[in-house]
Design an enzyme around this catalytic site. Structure first.
Site, short mmCIF file in Angstrom:
data_model
loop_
_atom_site.label_atom_id
_atom_site.label_comp_id
_atom_site.label_asym_id
_atom_site.label_seq_id
_atom_site.Cartn_x
_atom_site.Cartn_y
_atom_site.Cartn_z
CE1 TYR A 1 85.45 -15.40 84.20
CE2 TYR A 1 84.98 -14.42 81.93
CZ TYR A 1 85.73 -14.82 82.87
OH TYR A 1 87.37 -15.10 82.39
CG ASN B 1 95.28 -19.45 85.17
OD1 ASN B 1 94.84 -19.21 84.27
ND2 ASN B 1 94.85 -20.87 85.75
CG ASP C 1 94.50 -26.78 90.75
OD1 ASP C 1 94.28 -26.17 89.71
OD2 ASP C 1 93.16 -27.53 91.02
CG ASN D 1 83.87 -9.47 73.85
OD1 ASN D 1 84.60 -8.86 73.36
ND2 ASN D 1 84.21 -10.83 74.33
CB THR E 1 90.08 -24.33 79.00
OG1 THR E 1 88.86 -23.51 79.10
CG2 THR E 1 91.40 -23.30 78.52
N GLY F 1 83.14 -18.14 87.00
CA GLY F 1 82.08 -17.49 86.56
C GLY F 1 81.92 -17.34 85.35
CE LYS G 1 88.55 -13.68 84.86
NZ LYS G 1 90.15 -14.05 85.26
#
Length: 258
Positions: free
Chosen positions: A162, A95, A42, A154, A197, A99, A166
């Site tokens: 972003y 993971n 992290d 989408n 989240t 953005g 992806k």
């Protein structure tokens, strides 16, 4: 394969980036629960240590590493730590990312921001896969799981960097599956829908949630455990003949930030 071994991760080591919170944390906990040694990576060491300490307190095996995935030396050091601590690498969960969130108005963001989003969401996953692959080959087992997003398919305003990063992650994974497959290394993607989240909490309102659920057959937003379950499937021997695929975990619907 004995069905009892479908989800057995004993003697396997997993690296999880962005493992200190949210989906990453749940992935760390789930993989450890099924026997994996977990390297919790992290940006914030405090968060990574908290997760690794929790895993160790429950009888699992985990270690914490601070890592900025956009810095190559951090990625190199992450892999070295995994090998030093556990002796092998069999599972990689890319993971860490960021953005989007409807904040990428193309008239306001600059080229450096666009590049940074790709460095964070795409280039880091490619590089860390490259670093881990030789160790997976040596171990005779390899599963790389890249966390993509529903944004990859989408169409939404203010999401161009972003969403495209992806989408590229999915296509990159499908192509790398051909490169790494002959060495027993699988690459798959998990695409979370709207999942509870801290990142979603920053933009979620009751009205947005209501609109999201209108297009979601299973009438709730996702939990981090829903995503971790999909990651477990791809990490485990049960999916050893599955590669180059993407699994969207989205309640059967589409959630956007229109």
């Amino acid at each position: 394969m004995n069905p009892a071994d479908f989800f057995d991760l004993k003697n396997k080591t997993a690296i999880v980036t962005g493992g200190g919170n949210g989906i990453g944390k749940s992935c760390c906990e789930t993989l450890a629960e099924f026997g994996a040694n977990v390297v919790v990576s992290d940006l914030k060491m405090e968060d990574a240590e908290k997760v690794s300490n929790e895993i160790n307190s429950r009888g699992g095996k985990a270690t914490a590493v601070t890592c900025n995935v956009t810095k190559d030396q951090d990625l190199v050091d992450l892999v070295h730590t995994a090998i030093d601590q556990f002796g092998s690498i069999e599972i990689l969960v890319n993971n860490a990312g960021g953005g989007g969130g409807g904040r990428e108005n193309p008239f306001n963001i600059d080229v450096d921001h666009f590049k940074w989003v790709f460095e964070l969401n795409l280039f880091s996953a490619w590089r860390l896969s490259q670093l881990c692959a030789p160790h997976m080959k040596a171990a005779g087992y390899g599963s790389i799981i890249n966390i993509t997003s529903m944004a990859s398919i989408n169409k939404s305003p203010n999401m161009s960097a972003y969403a495209s990063s992806k989408a590229a992650l999915i296509h990159m994974s499908a192509n790398l599956a051909h490169d790494y497959g002959p060495f027993g290394i699988r690459l798959n993607c998990v695409g979370p829908g709207a999942t509870k989240t801290s990142a979603l909490a920053k933009v979620l309102t009751p009205e947005i949630e209501r609109k999201m659920l209108q297009g979601t057959p299973i009438k709730r937003l996702g939990e981090v455990e829903d995503i971790a379950g999909a990651v477990l499937y791809f990490a485990a021997p049960v999916s050893e003949w599955v590669s180059g695929q993407v699994l969207f975990v989205n309640g059967g619907g589409i959630q956007t930030l229109d």
